[in-house]
Write a protein that holds these residues in place. Sequence first.
Motif, PDB file in Angstrom:
ATOM      1  N   ALA A 142       0.845  -1.198   0.000  1.00  0.00           N
ATOM      2  CA  ALA A 142       0.000   0.000   0.000  1.00  0.00           C
ATOM      3  C   ALA A 142       0.881   1.248   0.000  1.00  0.00           C
ATOM      4  O   ALA A 142       1.840   1.337   0.774  1.00  0.00           O
ATOM      5  CB  ALA A 142      -0.924   0.012   1.210  1.00  0.00           C
ATOM      6  N   THR A 144       0.535   5.788  -0.823  1.00  0.00           N
ATOM      7  CA  THR A 144      -0.283   6.932  -1.209  1.00  0.00           C
ATOM      8  C   THR A 144       0.198   7.467  -2.555  1.00  0.00           C
ATOM      9  O   THR A 144       1.278   7.097  -3.042  1.00  0.00           O
ATOM     10  CB  THR A 144      -0.187   8.049  -0.169  1.00  0.00           C
ATOM     11  OG1 THR A 144       1.170   8.542  -0.148  1.00  0.00           O
ATOM     12  CG2 THR A 144      -0.574   7.546   1.214  1.00  0.00           C
ATOM     13  N   GLU A 167      -7.021   0.309 -11.362  1.00  0.00           N
ATOM     14  CA  GLU A 167      -8.239   0.098 -10.575  1.00  0.00           C
ATOM     15  C   GLU A 167      -9.351  -0.447 -11.475  1.00  0.00           C
ATOM     16  O   GLU A 167     -10.103  -1.347 -11.071  1.00  0.00           O
ATOM     17  CB  GLU A 167      -8.671   1.406  -9.929  1.00  0.00           C
ATOM     18  CG  GLU A 167      -9.857   1.256  -8.982  1.00  0.00           C
ATOM     19  CD  GLU A 167     -10.235   2.565  -8.323  1.00  0.00           C
ATOM     20  OE1 GLU A 167     -10.784   2.521  -7.205  1.00  0.00           O
ATOM     21  OE2 GLU A 167      -9.982   3.633  -8.919  1.00  0.00           O
ATOM     22  N   ARG A 173      -6.925  -1.436  -5.292  1.00  0.00           N
ATOM     23  CA  ARG A 173      -8.114  -0.772  -4.759  1.00  0.00           C
ATOM     24  C   ARG A 173      -7.671   0.433  -3.934  1.00  0.00           C
ATOM     25  O   ARG A 173      -6.507   0.538  -3.531  1.00  0.00           O
ATOM     26  CB  ARG A 173      -8.923  -1.732  -3.880  1.00  0.00           C
ATOM     27  CG  ARG A 173      -8.258  -2.111  -2.571  1.00  0.00           C
ATOM     28  CD  ARG A 173      -9.158  -3.007  -1.727  1.00  0.00           C
ATOM     29  NE  ARG A 173      -8.618  -3.192  -0.392  1.00  0.00           N
ATOM     30  CZ  ARG A 173      -7.719  -4.094  -0.064  1.00  0.00           C
ATOM     31  NH1 ARG A 173      -7.244  -4.932  -0.990  1.00  0.00           N
ATOM     32  NH2 ARG A 173      -7.277  -4.195   1.187  1.00  0.00           N
ATOM     33  N   ARG A 174      -8.611   1.338  -3.693  1.00  0.00           N
ATOM     34  CA  ARG A 174      -8.340   2.521  -2.881  1.00  0.00           C
ATOM     35  C   ARG A 174      -8.864   2.300  -1.473  1.00  0.00           C
ATOM     36  O   ARG A 174      -9.886   1.647  -1.276  1.00  0.00           O
ATOM     37  CB  ARG A 174      -9.031   3.755  -3.473  1.00  0.00           C
ATOM     38  CG  ARG A 174      -8.629   4.103  -4.880  1.00  0.00           C
ATOM     39  CD  ARG A 174      -9.562   5.163  -5.446  1.00  0.00           C
ATOM     40  NE  ARG A 174      -9.319   5.389  -6.861  1.00  0.00           N
ATOM     41  CZ  ARG A 174      -8.687   6.465  -7.353  1.00  0.00           C
ATOM     42  NH1 ARG A 174      -8.268   7.408  -6.530  1.00  0.00           N
ATOM     43  NH2 ARG A 174      -8.505   6.597  -8.648  1.00  0.00           N
ATOM     44  N   GLU A 175      -8.183   2.896  -0.504  1.00  0.00           N
ATOM     45  CA  GLU A 175      -8.689   2.887   0.860  1.00  0.00           C
ATOM     46  C   GLU A 175      -8.193   4.134   1.572  1.00  0.00           C
ATOM     47  O   GLU A 175      -7.162   4.715   1.205  1.00  0.00           O
ATOM     48  CB  GLU A 175      -8.256   1.631   1.616  1.00  0.00           C
ATOM     49  CG  GLU A 175      -6.781   1.534   1.899  1.00  0.00           C
ATOM     50  CD  GLU A 175      -6.429   0.299   2.707  1.00  0.00           C
ATOM     51  OE1 GLU A 175      -7.205  -0.666   2.680  1.00  0.00           O
ATOM     52  OE2 GLU A 175      -5.368   0.297   3.369  1.00  0.00           O
ATOM     53  N   ARG A 176      -8.930   4.573   2.569  1.00  0.00           N
ATOM     54  CA  ARG A 176      -8.555   5.753   3.336  1.00  0.00           C
ATOM     55  C   ARG A 176      -7.412   5.434   4.280  1.00  0.00           C
ATOM     56  O   ARG A 176      -7.370   4.365   4.898  1.00  0.00           O
ATOM     57  CB  ARG A 176      -9.740   6.248   4.155  1.00  0.00           C
ATOM     58  CG  ARG A 176     -10.850   6.877   3.327  1.00  0.00           C
ATOM     59  CD  ARG A 176     -10.443   8.254   2.829  1.00  0.00           C
ATOM     60  NE  ARG A 176     -11.527   8.893   2.093  1.00  0.00           N
ATOM     61  CZ  ARG A 176     -11.412  10.059   1.491  1.00  0.00           C
ATOM     62  NH1 ARG A 176     -10.264  10.706   1.526  1.00  0.00           N
ATOM     63  NH2 ARG A 176     -12.432  10.578   0.833  1.00  0.00           N
ATOM     64  N   GLU A 183      -6.003   9.107   0.496  1.00  0.00           N
ATOM     65  CA  GLU A 183      -6.215   7.741   0.038  1.00  0.00           C
ATOM     66  C   GLU A 183      -4.867   7.075  -0.196  1.00  0.00           C
ATOM     67  O   GLU A 183      -3.872   7.732  -0.487  1.00  0.00           O
ATOM     68  CB  GLU A 183      -7.007   7.729  -1.279  1.00  0.00           C
ATOM     69  CG  GLU A 183      -8.461   8.074  -1.144  1.00  0.00           C
ATOM     70  CD  GLU A 183      -9.177   7.938  -2.475  1.00  0.00           C
ATOM     71  OE1 GLU A 183     -10.375   7.633  -2.451  1.00  0.00           O
ATOM     72  OE2 GLU A 183      -8.530   8.154  -3.521  1.00  0.00           O
ATOM     73  N   ARG A 184      -4.872   5.766  -0.084  1.00  0.00           N
ATOM     74  CA  ARG A 184      -3.708   5.003  -0.501  1.00  0.00           C
ATOM     75  C   ARG A 184      -4.188   3.873  -1.402  1.00  0.00           C
ATOM     76  O   ARG A 184      -5.348   3.474  -1.355  1.00  0.00           O
ATOM     77  CB  ARG A 184      -2.922   4.457   0.686  1.00  0.00           C
ATOM     78  CG  ARG A 184      -3.679   3.482   1.568  1.00  0.00           C
ATOM     79  CD  ARG A 184      -2.816   3.094   2.754  1.00  0.00           C
ATOM     80  NE  ARG A 184      -3.525   2.202   3.677  1.00  0.00           N
ATOM     81  CZ  ARG A 184      -3.044   1.812   4.846  1.00  0.00           C
ATOM     82  NH1 ARG A 184      -1.850   2.250   5.253  1.00  0.00           N
ATOM     83  NH2 ARG A 184      -3.738   1.003   5.625  1.00  0.00           N
ATOM     84  N   TYR A 185      -3.274   3.383  -2.210  1.00  0.00           N
ATOM     85  CA  TYR A 185      -3.602   2.369  -3.194  1.00  0.00           C
ATOM     86  C   TYR A 185      -3.013   1.044  -2.737  1.00  0.00           C
ATOM     87  O   TYR A 185      -1.841   0.965  -2.345  1.00  0.00           O
ATOM     88  CB  TYR A 185      -3.080   2.773  -4.565  1.00  0.00           C
ATOM     89  CG  TYR A 185      -3.498   4.182  -4.913  1.00  0.00           C
ATOM     90  CD1 TYR A 185      -4.844   4.496  -5.074  1.00  0.00           C
ATOM     91  CD2 TYR A 185      -2.564   5.207  -5.019  1.00  0.00           C
ATOM     92  CE1 TYR A 185      -5.246   5.789  -5.368  1.00  0.00           C
ATOM     93  CE2 TYR A 185      -2.958   6.505  -5.307  1.00  0.00           C
ATOM     94  CZ  TYR A 185      -4.300   6.790  -5.475  1.00  0.00           C
ATOM     95  OH  TYR A 185      -4.693   8.065  -5.743  1.00  0.00           O
ATOM     96  N   VAL A 186      -3.822  -0.001  -2.813  1.00  0.00           N
ATOM     97  CA  VAL A 186      -3.493  -1.268  -2.170  1.00  0.00           C
ATOM     98  C   VAL A 186      -3.603  -2.418  -3.161  1.00  0.00           C
ATOM     99  O   VAL A 186      -4.523  -2.470  -3.977  1.00  0.00           O
ATOM    100  CB  VAL A 186      -4.449  -1.540  -0.987  1.00  0.00           C
ATOM    101  CG1 VAL A 186      -4.042  -2.811  -0.244  1.00  0.00           C
ATOM    102  CG2 VAL A 186      -4.471  -0.349  -0.032  1.00  0.00           C
TER     103      VAL A 186
END
Length: 260
Positions: A142, A144, A167, A173-176, A183-186
């Motif tokens: 993950a 940002t 995505e 996926r994105r998550e806070r 947001e960060r990308y996971v």
Amino acid sequence: MHTGWGVRSPRVSMDGRSVPMPGGRLTDGDRRFIAAGLAEGLGYAEIGRRLERPASTIMREVTRNGGPDDYRADQAHKATRQRARRHKQTQPPPPIPDSGHGRDPRAVQDFTESFTALLVQQGLPRMEARVLTCLYITDSGALTAAELVARLRVSPASVSHAVAFLEQQGMLRRERVPGGRRERYVIDDEIWLRSLLAALQMNSALAAASQRAAEILGPTTPAGARFESSAELLLLVSEAYRQAMEQWRQSVAARSAGRQ
């Protein structure tokens, strides 16, 4: 048959011989192929089809190197190398990844470059491949947008575009970020599973359309038989996908149970 951005078949040269598929950038062989195509009077779209490249790529290549009447493969290749050399001189070298867990930073850097090149060779756009690799080699899986920009030394717009593409393909996926607004990308262990699921959905749709076409055209006609044969292959591929995914799920479940 749709396989996401999977392995592409080798292209065929002007004389019918198989030519190895390159990575993301045009090679000297590609440029000779383009020059030969122009000499034959082929359009950008046809040359692009034979090279399995967008027609816009061929058009830009020819336009920036003399146009269709004056395009020369050797000169184009030399000019491209000179442009790349000037660009490299103005850009700082990419950072070597952290050496946590006793890792050799140079080995990690070399692998990062080779894995990125492999993804590009499989058909993923280069920036998207760099973002995916950057996430993949990160232990947390993950990052940002700001962290990706810093690590890859590219513009925020480049990262945003790449993330949107990945995505859409179900590869991240994105998550806070906990306690924040960013947001960060996971990515996770199911990255390839989601890619296969997307390919399976498209494959199933193609199989259904092919079956329908065979019914409409008549399975005893040449066109109908062609669609019927395609439908048979696509259904076999879809079943193989399902079996592979189920086997993988069972394997993951068994490993998880063994750790408890």
